[in-house]
Design a protein around this motif. Structure first.
Motif, PDB file in Angstrom:
ATOM      1  N   UNK A 145       0.716   4.163 -12.626  1.00  0.00           N
ATOM      2  CA  UNK A 145       1.369   3.125 -13.150  1.00  0.00           C
ATOM      3  C   UNK A 145       2.012   2.170 -12.108  1.00  0.00           C
ATOM      4  N   UNK A 146       2.191   2.307 -10.817  1.00  0.00           N
ATOM      5  CA  UNK A 146       2.820   1.589 -10.113  1.00  0.00           C
ATOM      6  C   UNK A 146       2.006   0.379  -9.612  1.00  0.00           C
TER       7      UNK A 146
ATOM      8  N   UNK B 177      11.730   4.085  -4.792  1.00  0.00           N
ATOM      9  CA  UNK B 177      11.179   3.058  -3.770  1.00  0.00           C
ATOM     10  C   UNK B 177      10.710   2.097  -4.064  1.00  0.00           C
ATOM     11  N   UNK B 178       9.644   2.136  -4.885  1.00  0.00           N
ATOM     12  CA  UNK B 178       8.928   0.933  -5.395  1.00  0.00           C
ATOM     13  C   UNK B 178       9.057   0.191  -6.437  1.00  0.00           C
ATOM     14  N   UNK B 179       9.864   1.043  -7.347  1.00  0.00           N
ATOM     15  CA  UNK B 179      10.288   0.174  -8.782  1.00  0.00           C
ATOM     16  C   UNK B 179      11.679  -0.512  -8.844  1.00  0.00           C
ATOM     17  N   UNK B 180      11.914  -1.749  -9.067  1.00  0.00           N
ATOM     18  CA  UNK B 180      13.181  -2.343  -9.158  1.00  0.00           C
ATOM     19  C   UNK B 180      14.200  -1.449  -9.952  1.00  0.00           C
ATOM     20  N   UNK B 181      15.490  -1.326  -9.570  1.00  0.00           N
ATOM     21  CA  UNK B 181      16.461  -0.635 -10.340  1.00  0.00           C
ATOM     22  C   UNK B 181      16.934  -1.487 -11.320  1.00  0.00           C
TER      23      UNK B 181
ATOM     24  N   UNK C  19       0.920  -1.379   0.115  1.00  0.00           N
ATOM     25  CA  UNK C  19      -0.057  -0.008   0.166  1.00  0.00           C
ATOM     26  C   UNK C  19       0.948   1.293  -0.005  1.00  0.00           C
ATOM     27  N   UNK C  20       0.216   2.130  -0.691  1.00  0.00           N
ATOM     28  CA  UNK C  20       0.742   3.635  -0.522  1.00  0.00           C
ATOM     29  C   UNK C  20      -0.034   4.387   0.351  1.00  0.00           C
TER      30      UNK C  20
END
Length: 253
Positions: free
Chosen positions: A24-25, A249-253, A5-6
């Motif tokens: 899009x997240x 913080x939420x998407x993989x690098x 959750x955000x």
């Protein structure tokens, strides 16, 4: 990092805008404003003091602390008074609102958006003013008030709006209680205070078990008292800056 959750605690309009930027997240978004805003009427005595300063040989300095402060001040202060004053703003967003209203020039820090940044900028330029008013909501800005006074200005607060606890959604409380890992967004100490008091103990426990994103070093220190799993710092308080930090913080690098 994986979040379920955000939690966005900004006022409703800003929260909805931020949520739209993050559609899009791959996570659920809970919009739960901690507070809303209401007008505070400027007293007759304060209006008289401002008018007297305007009519004197020195120019009053009006320091706006947020876009909201501009919004509520423009509803109460005359154009003559604003035009006869030196104007200063904390942060580019606040300066932009003043300029969009046809007011200016506006003194602002060339880098940073804190009280200390603005005070450093004021040290670099000649000030016509001997009196200053900090246009804000109740609470905070002690460093700015003391800084202006230390620079020889007769400074005081001019309160034009207040934060009021927002209605807490029972559905949001249930979501937080049942959620997994939460990333929550905080833009003021008052938001932390109001939301922690307004939601259930179990929901607040879940929030604190997650990670927090805050907008300043000062707020990071305040956030640490709630002992979240981690505290992250965005580059600024604007939604674009928050969205960038959240994506990192939420998407993989």
């Amino acid at each position: 990092m994986a979040f379920d959750y955000l939690l966005i605690t900004r006022p409703l309009a800003e929260a909805e805008e931020l949520a739209g930027q993050l559609a899009e997240l791959p996570l659920k978004i809970a919009i739960q404003p901690a507070h809303e805003f209401g007008e505070v009427r400027i007293s007759t005595a304060q209006i008289a003091a401002l008018t007297q300063a305007k009519n004197s040989k020195t120019t009053p300095l009006l320091v706006f602390t947020s876009p909201r402060a501009v919004q509520f001040a423009l509803q109460q202060l005359s154009q003559d008074l604003l035009a006869a004053s030196q104007l200063a703003a904390i942060g580019p967003a606040t300066a932009s609102v003043l300029l969009a209203a046809g007011l200016g020039p506006v003194i602002q820090s060339e880098a940073g958006y804190t009280s200390e940044d603005l005070l450093r900028r004021l040290d670099e330029i000649p000030l016509q003013a001997r009196q200053a008013w900090i246009i804000a909501a109740a609470g905070g800005r002690t460093a700015l008030l003391q800084g202006l006074q230390q620079r020889g200005l007769a400074a005081e607060m001019l309160l034009v709006y207040e934060r009021r606890a927002a209605l807490i959604s029972a559905q949001n409380i249930h979501k937080l209680e049942q959620s997994g890992k939460i990333l929550s967004v905080w833009t003021s100490a008052e938001s932390i205070k109001l939301l922690s008091a307004g939601i259930s103990a179990s929901a607040w426990q879940q929030v604190c078990a997650g990670e927090w994103l805050v907008v300043s070093e000062r707020l990071a220190e305040i956030a640490a008292a709630s002992k979240p799993a981690a505290v992250h710092l965005s580059t600024g308080p604007a939604n674009a800056e928050l969205a960038m930090a959240i994506r990192k913080l939420c998407l993989p690098s």
